[in-house]
Design an enzyme around this catalytic site. Sequence first.
Site, PDB file in Angstrom:
ATOM      1  N   LYS A  27      -9.920  -6.623   5.329  1.00  0.00           N
ATOM      2  CA  LYS A  27      -9.719  -5.275   5.503  1.00  0.00           C
ATOM      3  C   LYS A  27      -9.260  -4.266   4.213  1.00  0.00           C
ATOM      4  CE  LYS A  27      -5.223  -3.840   5.463  1.00  0.00           C
ATOM      5  NZ  LYS A  27      -4.013  -3.743   6.146  1.00  0.00           N
ATOM      6  N   SER A 175      -0.219   0.057  -5.225  1.00  0.00           N
ATOM      7  CA  SER A 175      -1.452  -0.015  -6.034  1.00  0.00           C
ATOM      8  C   SER A 175      -2.740   1.120  -5.467  1.00  0.00           C
ATOM      9  CB  SER A 175      -2.653  -1.283  -6.721  1.00  0.00           C
ATOM     10  OG  SER A 175      -3.081  -1.749  -5.157  1.00  0.00           O
ATOM     11  N   GLN A 176      -2.132   0.874  -3.939  1.00  0.00           N
ATOM     12  CA  GLN A 176      -3.262   2.203  -3.089  1.00  0.00           C
ATOM     13  C   GLN A 176      -2.931   3.925  -3.752  1.00  0.00           C
ATOM     14  OE1 GLN A 176      -2.442   1.351   0.522  1.00  0.00           O
ATOM     15  NE2 GLN A 176      -2.458  -0.649   0.738  1.00  0.00           N
ATOM     16  N   GLU A 317       0.660  -9.608  -0.931  1.00  0.00           N
ATOM     17  CA  GLU A 317       0.466  -9.346   0.352  1.00  0.00           C
ATOM     18  C   GLU A 317       0.421 -11.136   1.013  1.00  0.00           C
ATOM     19  OE1 GLU A 317      -4.382  -8.992   0.231  1.00  0.00           O
ATOM     20  OE2 GLU A 317      -2.983  -7.556  -0.187  1.00  0.00           O
TER      21      GLU A 317
END
Length: 430
Positions: A27, A175-176, A317
Amino acid sequence: MTDAHDTWTAPVAEGPLDADVRVPGSKSITNRAYVLAALASAPTRVRTPLDSRDARLMLGAIYALGAHSQGSIGGYLVHPLGPGRVHPGETVRVELGNAGTVARFTPALAALGTGPALFDGDEALRRRPIGPLLKALRGLGARIDDDRREAPPFTVHGEGGLRGGKVDLDSSASSQFLSALLLAGPSFQQGVTVRLVGGAVPSEPHIAMTVEMLRRFGATVEREGSEFHVPPTRLSCPEYVVEPDLSTAAPFAAAAVVTGGTVRIAGWPQQTTQPGDWLRSLLPLLGATAELDAGGLTVTGSGTIPGVELDLHDVGELTPVIAALLCFAEGPSVISGVAHLRGHETDRLTALATELSALGADVRETEDGLRITPAPLHGGKFRTYDDHRLVMAAAVLGLRVEGIEVENPETVGKTYPGFAEAWTAMLQPS
């Protein structure tokens, strides 16, 4: 997959597994590839991408902003952003669902276009942090209306380009935020220089992934300590092949550990920036072996799982699956470094402590993680809070505990629409 009450009974393993599995595309890589393709100077053929709710939301978002795509053999041909699909003064709507990557990666694209773009998503997404990114985009010249919510819904007013330049960014919540600025940076008039402030940025591997992919598309990325610089450039990558999702592979690897069997995961890359690759170094700590060859990764469990102390800051995650697995350990375990998981699809730490404890384990929240003390488990409903990773965690529990009723299993479609079917197939005798 589901019954009339929208639950899925996680299947129990009859003994040690001996199975071959293949997981879909990453993803994280898929959505970065779509964004970079939209910003490129020529069409990009994205091969073997993930086909899931999040990936389709990203395709829909870039289409709304002017980058159309068409299905092709094994993937999509993505065309660059055009002049936009709106008439002057007309507002386009960008549907975010509960996709963090879409919410964070696409506002900069809207700032490069012309006209207003309204961003909104599910109620769960409205609770996820985005304020630091919006503040940074404003500092780079973007005009954004959010009524001081610092969350969706918000409107980005595209004025045909973005100045760019230097900006401070607090990316400690995700971090996005940093990846969003770096991905769009080559298209800013002055490029972008991002100086990180605040706490440590989680998931360093995701930053490395962003940097590597930018370079594949022809960008230059310079890093000196906490400062990143991306000069303006024309991006181009005629074809990009997406790797299998190694975080989605985590429950299948865990299945080998929990059952004391062997699971072979096809297509595991020899070299990768994916955080999920950390599983290869983690599995030996859990009493298993992990052997990588040209065909993929072979995981073999020993039948016993020791208690461990793990800092999962860079691979948060993986926490739901690892927490479920550690409920079967021979002693207590501690997971630390993952306070940022409180801002994911749900507060994952509270959700895991609540659901695992409800089934008999002693799982307690700490300031930045979980303390897990194994105890006899029993069946019952496992709530998933619209979080795909919690469905995967419940499936791991079900391998050894009868009667795990997984609520709203369809939410796993965020990253793996066929997960339940693949999981059940793995348990069938070969």
